[in-house]
Design a protein around this motif. Structure first.
Motif, short mmCIF file in Angstrom:
data_model
loop_
_atom_site.label_atom_id
_atom_site.label_comp_id
_atom_site.label_asym_id
_atom_site.label_seq_id
_atom_site.Cartn_x
_atom_site.Cartn_y
_atom_site.Cartn_z
N ARG A 242 0.96 4.66 2.12
CA ARG A 242 0.24 5.97 3.00
C ARG A 242 0.77 7.12 2.81
O ARG A 242 1.63 7.68 2.30
CB ARG A 242 0.83 5.20 4.25
CG ARG A 242 0.33 3.81 4.67
CD ARG A 242 0.80 3.68 6.33
NE ARG A 242 0.19 2.59 6.74
CZ ARG A 242 0.64 1.41 7.04
NH1 ARG A 242 1.84 1.17 6.70
NH2 ARG A 242 -0.13 0.53 7.48
N THR A 243 -0.65 7.97 3.43
CA THR A 243 -0.32 9.45 3.10
C THR A 243 -0.43 10.06 4.51
O THR A 243 -1.13 9.59 5.25
CB THR A 243 -1.42 9.77 2.34
OG1 THR A 243 -1.48 9.12 1.02
CG2 THR A 243 -1.41 11.54 2.15
N GLN A 244 0.76 10.67 4.70
CA GLN A 244 0.76 11.62 6.07
C GLN A 244 -0.49 12.85 6.04
O GLN A 244 -0.46 13.54 4.98
CB GLN A 244 2.20 12.23 6.27
CG GLN A 244 2.17 12.90 7.61
CD GLN A 244 2.35 11.88 8.84
OE1 GLN A 244 2.70 11.14 8.68
NE2 GLN A 244 1.57 12.24 9.90
N ILE B 147 0.97 -1.03 0.04
CA ILE B 147 -0.07 0.14 0.07
C ILE B 147 1.01 1.08 0.04
O ILE B 147 2.00 1.37 0.26
CB ILE B 147 -0.91 0.02 1.23
CG1 ILE B 147 -0.10 0.07 2.56
CG2 ILE B 147 -1.77 -1.12 1.32
CD1 ILE B 147 -0.89 0.60 3.56
N GLY C 79 -2.45 4.86 13.82
CA GLY C 79 -2.71 4.65 12.32
C GLY C 79 -3.03 3.20 12.35
O GLY C 79 -4.02 2.97 11.47
N ASP C 80 -2.61 2.16 12.91
CA ASP C 80 -2.94 0.71 12.73
C ASP C 80 -4.30 0.57 13.17
O ASP C 80 -5.10 -0.29 12.54
CB ASP C 80 -1.96 -0.14 13.37
CG ASP C 80 -0.73 -0.45 12.59
OD1 ASP C 80 -0.65 0.11 11.31
OD2 ASP C 80 0.27 -0.87 13.23
N LEU D 133 -6.71 2.92 13.23
CA LEU D 133 -7.73 3.75 12.48
C LEU D 133 -7.70 2.87 11.15
O LEU D 133 -8.71 2.49 10.54
CB LEU D 133 -7.20 4.97 12.20
CG LEU D 133 -7.47 5.82 13.52
CD1 LEU D 133 -6.81 7.23 12.87
CD2 LEU D 133 -8.81 5.99 13.95
N GLU D 134 -6.78 2.37 10.64
CA GLU D 134 -6.83 1.43 9.21
C GLU D 134 -7.33 0.25 9.51
O GLU D 134 -8.04 -0.15 8.55
CB GLU D 134 -5.42 1.27 8.98
CG GLU D 134 -4.52 2.25 8.27
CD GLU D 134 -3.22 1.79 7.84
OE1 GLU D 134 -2.87 2.62 7.08
OE2 GLU D 134 -2.63 0.80 8.06
N GLY D 135 -7.37 -0.43 10.43
CA GLY D 135 -8.15 -1.49 10.94
C GLY D 135 -9.67 -1.32 11.10
O GLY D 135 -10.28 -1.99 10.70
N HIS D 136 -9.95 -0.07 11.66
CA HIS D 136 -11.21 0.03 11.79
C HIS D 136 -12.23 0.68 10.65
O HIS D 136 -13.30 0.04 10.75
CB HIS D 136 -11.32 1.08 13.07
CG HIS D 136 -12.75 1.40 13.57
ND1 HIS D 136 -13.28 2.65 13.36
CD2 HIS D 136 -13.74 0.84 14.34
CE1 HIS D 136 -14.62 2.70 13.75
NE2 HIS D 136 -14.79 1.41 14.39
N ARG D 137 -11.79 1.60 10.21
CA ARG D 137 -12.53 2.26 8.87
C ARG D 137 -12.81 1.23 7.83
O ARG D 137 -14.17 1.23 7.74
CB ARG D 137 -11.66 3.33 8.43
CG ARG D 137 -11.73 4.58 9.19
CD ARG D 137 -13.01 5.33 9.43
NE ARG D 137 -13.84 4.32 10.55
CZ ARG D 137 -15.21 4.63 10.87
NH1 ARG D 137 -15.92 5.78 10.17
NH2 ARG D 137 -15.75 3.91 11.72
N PRO D 138 -12.05 0.64 7.44
CA PRO D 138 -12.54 -0.70 6.21
C PRO D 138 -13.81 -1.54 6.79
O PRO D 138 -14.63 -1.71 6.34
CB PRO D 138 -11.15 -1.28 5.76
CG PRO D 138 -10.30 -0.26 6.27
CD PRO D 138 -10.57 0.30 7.53
#
Length: 85
Positions: free
Chosen positions: A6-8, A4, A33-34, A36-41
């Motif tokens: 990633r964007t800051q 992937i 970050g991990d 949030l990445e795991g939760h949103r999708p």
């Protein structure tokens, strides 16, 4: 493993919400970050993902940090000290 990019970002969050998310990430031994990445999708798929099964911990952290916001409050928040329109 998927590759992937990633964007800051400079995302602004309500301060108590950020404290709860940071504490939960620490509790789960994840970076924010991990978390949030795991939760949103997963939320987009309506699954529990990372936060699933941690309801009691989330409720406790919200109480500790005085976070009383709910989903109904989203899009209706005004920054403290901001001029009313």
């Amino acid at each position: 493993m998927k590759e992937i990019t990633r964007t800051q970002t400079g995302v602004r969050l309500e301060s108590r919400l950020l404290k709860v998310l940071q504490a939960l990430a620490t509790e789960l031994d994840l970076s924010l970050g991990d978390l949030l990445e795991g939760h949103r999708p997963a939320r987009l798929r309506r699954q529990g993902a990372v936060l699933g099964g941690h309801g009691e911990k989330i409720r406790a952290l919200k109480a500790v940090y005085g976070l009383d916001l709910t989903a109904r409050d989203s899009h209706q928040l005004r920054e403290a000290g901001a001029n009313a329109l």
